[in-house]
Motif scaffolding. Structure first.
Motif, short mmCIF file in Angstrom:
data_model
loop_
_atom_site.label_atom_id
_atom_site.label_comp_id
_atom_site.label_asym_id
_atom_site.label_seq_id
_atom_site.Cartn_x
_atom_site.Cartn_y
_atom_site.Cartn_z
N VAL A 1 30.50 -45.96 46.74
CA VAL A 1 29.53 -44.86 46.74
C VAL A 1 30.00 -43.75 45.82
O VAL A 1 29.22 -43.21 45.02
CB VAL A 1 29.32 -44.33 48.17
N ARG A 2 31.27 -43.38 45.92
CA ARG A 2 31.80 -42.31 45.07
C ARG A 2 31.70 -42.68 43.60
O ARG A 2 31.35 -41.85 42.77
CB ARG A 2 33.25 -42.00 45.47
N PHE B 1 29.64 -44.81 42.19
CA PHE B 1 28.23 -44.81 41.79
C PHE B 1 27.74 -43.39 41.53
O PHE B 1 27.10 -43.12 40.49
CB PHE B 1 27.38 -45.45 42.89
N VAL B 2 28.02 -42.48 42.45
CA VAL B 2 27.57 -41.09 42.30
C VAL B 2 28.21 -40.46 41.06
O VAL B 2 27.55 -39.75 40.29
CB VAL B 2 27.89 -40.28 43.57
N ARG C 1 26.48 -41.83 37.92
CA ARG C 1 25.15 -41.27 37.71
C ARG C 1 25.24 -39.79 37.32
O ARG C 1 24.46 -39.30 36.50
CB ARG C 1 24.29 -41.43 38.96
N PHE C 2 26.18 -39.07 37.91
CA PHE C 2 26.42 -37.68 37.53
C PHE C 2 26.80 -37.60 36.05
O PHE C 2 26.27 -36.76 35.31
CB PHE C 2 27.54 -37.11 38.41
N TRP D 1 18.64 -36.75 40.72
CA TRP D 1 19.94 -36.57 41.36
C TRP D 1 19.82 -36.80 42.87
O TRP D 1 20.69 -37.41 43.49
CB TRP D 1 20.47 -35.18 41.04
N TYR E 1 19.69 -40.51 43.43
CA TYR E 1 21.00 -41.14 43.26
C TYR E 1 21.88 -40.95 44.49
O TYR E 1 22.62 -41.85 44.89
CB TYR E 1 21.72 -40.57 42.03
N LEU E 2 21.82 -39.76 45.08
CA LEU E 2 22.64 -39.48 46.25
C LEU E 2 22.21 -40.32 47.45
O LEU E 2 23.03 -40.69 48.29
CB LEU E 2 22.56 -37.99 46.61
#
Length: 358
Positions: free
Chosen positions: A71-72, A74-75, A78-79, A146, A149-150
């Motif tokens: 998850v981290r 991926f975020v 995307r960030f 955003w 994405y989260l």
């Protein structure tokens, strides 16, 4: 898929330049005004395409387990994809604002969008969550993306535990909501479009829908979408979002004629710089039209030549930002992390054949 993003971004440019709300146009655009005024629907195409591609690439990462390390990553990825360009274009808009106030003593009508609280919300990419304006107007959609994405890793993990009939039901519900007031809020607009894209990709993977379409499907759907700009009212979003879904399926079919055209290098490159074009065109246009008003006050900024020049300048700026900001910024932020493992999906294209959309 990448080649389809460029024309969608150009549709948004056409919505903002010749139809500039701050400069009522007196130019005859040969009846194309109906097409230009629907250009903002390019954003809805992006939202659906984004859900489709993100689910395609990361489906198997989050289908089996929801590991926080994934998850981290991926975020973070995307960030890194959206934040550098968002910040640079916002700084460009703030520079224009400062010049307007300090040099020309003009206060923009949307001055609240340049306040410290607005700037902070934009830095955090939460502005559209709370109906806060953006110095760079198109950035509202970045805030909405955003949010998607989260939520995506958790939504993907949960949805993968549902039967297919539930997927179909959710997709239909999301599509029907695009015809209601629900999408007037940016979070509602991204929720419906992104979920439609996810469901579309899941159904395509299970039924190989794209390969069941004819080779002319893409061109036929595109023709109907363009014709709809003249025959459908501005509020009739349901036909457009349905058409976008079918168009994305057609573009997933390697045999489709439109997909083959979109895969040609000029369209692919235009698609690669489409995010930069989307983010920078309002800044470029604001600077150009105001300089034109000072240097040649008798010229209508929305006439043929200024719009053409504004579009070309936006394309040049997009190309420069893509190579000097978007790619280096993304690589710099990602460098500290190893990539998320992206296993091949069970049906359709492999993860290696797709790149995450904006």
């Amino acid at each position: 898929m990448t080649g389809a993003r460029g024309p969608a971004a150009l549709a948004v440019v056409a919505y903002h330049l010749p139809m500039d709300s701050t400069t009522p146009s007196t130019t005859n655009w040969f009846g194309l005004e109906a097409l230009f005024t629907q250009g903002d629907l390019g954003v809805d195409f992006f939202f659906i395409l984004s859900g489709f591609i993100i689910h395609h690439v990361y489906r198997n990462v989050f289908a089996g387990s929801l590991r926080m390390a994934d998850v981290r990553r991926f975020v973070l990825y995307r960030f890194a994809r959206i934040w550098p360009l968002h910040i640079v274009t916002m700084l460009g808009a703030l520079t224009l604002y400062a010049a307007a106030v300090l040099l020309f003593h003009r206060m923009p009508a949307d001055a609240a969008s340049y306040s410290p609280s607005s700037v902070l919300a934009n830095i955090l990419m939460v502005q559209s969550w709370f109906d806060i304006g953006s110095p760079n107007v198109p950035a509202w959609s970045i805030s909405a993306e955003w949010a998607a994405y989260l939520v995506f890793p958790f939504a993907c993990w949960l949805l993968m535990r549902l039967p297919l009939v539930a997927w179909i039901g959710l997709g239909l519900a999301a599509w029907l909501l695009t015809g209601t007031e629900f999408i007037t809020h940016p979070l509602g607009r991204i929720a419906t479009g992104f979920l439609m894209g996810m469901v579309l990709r899941e159904c395509e993977g299970r039924f190989a829908l794209a390969h069941r379409l004819g080779r002319a499907t893409g061109l036929m759907v595109l023709g109907l979408l363009l014709a709809g700009c003249w025959v459908l009212p501005d509020t009739a979003l349901l036909p457009y979002t349905f058409g976008f879904a079918v168009l994305i399926l057609a573009l997933s079919n390697p045999a489709d004629w439109l997909a083959r055209l979109a895969a040609r290098r000029p369209f692919v490159y235009l698609g690669e710089i489409s995010f930069a074009l989307y983010m920078v065109h309002a800044v470029v246009w604001s600077a150009f039209k105001n300089l034109l008003r000072i240097a040649a006050p008798g010229i209508d900024p929305t006439s043929y030549l200024p719009v053409l020049v504004g579009t070309v300048l936006s394309l040049i700026a997009a190309s420069l930002l893509y190579h000097s900001v978007e790619i280096p910024g993304r690589n710099m932020l990602r460098r500290a992390r190893r990539p998320v493992q992206q296993p091949e999906v069970q049906h359709g294209m492999s993860a290696a054949e797709a790149r995450p959309a904006r």
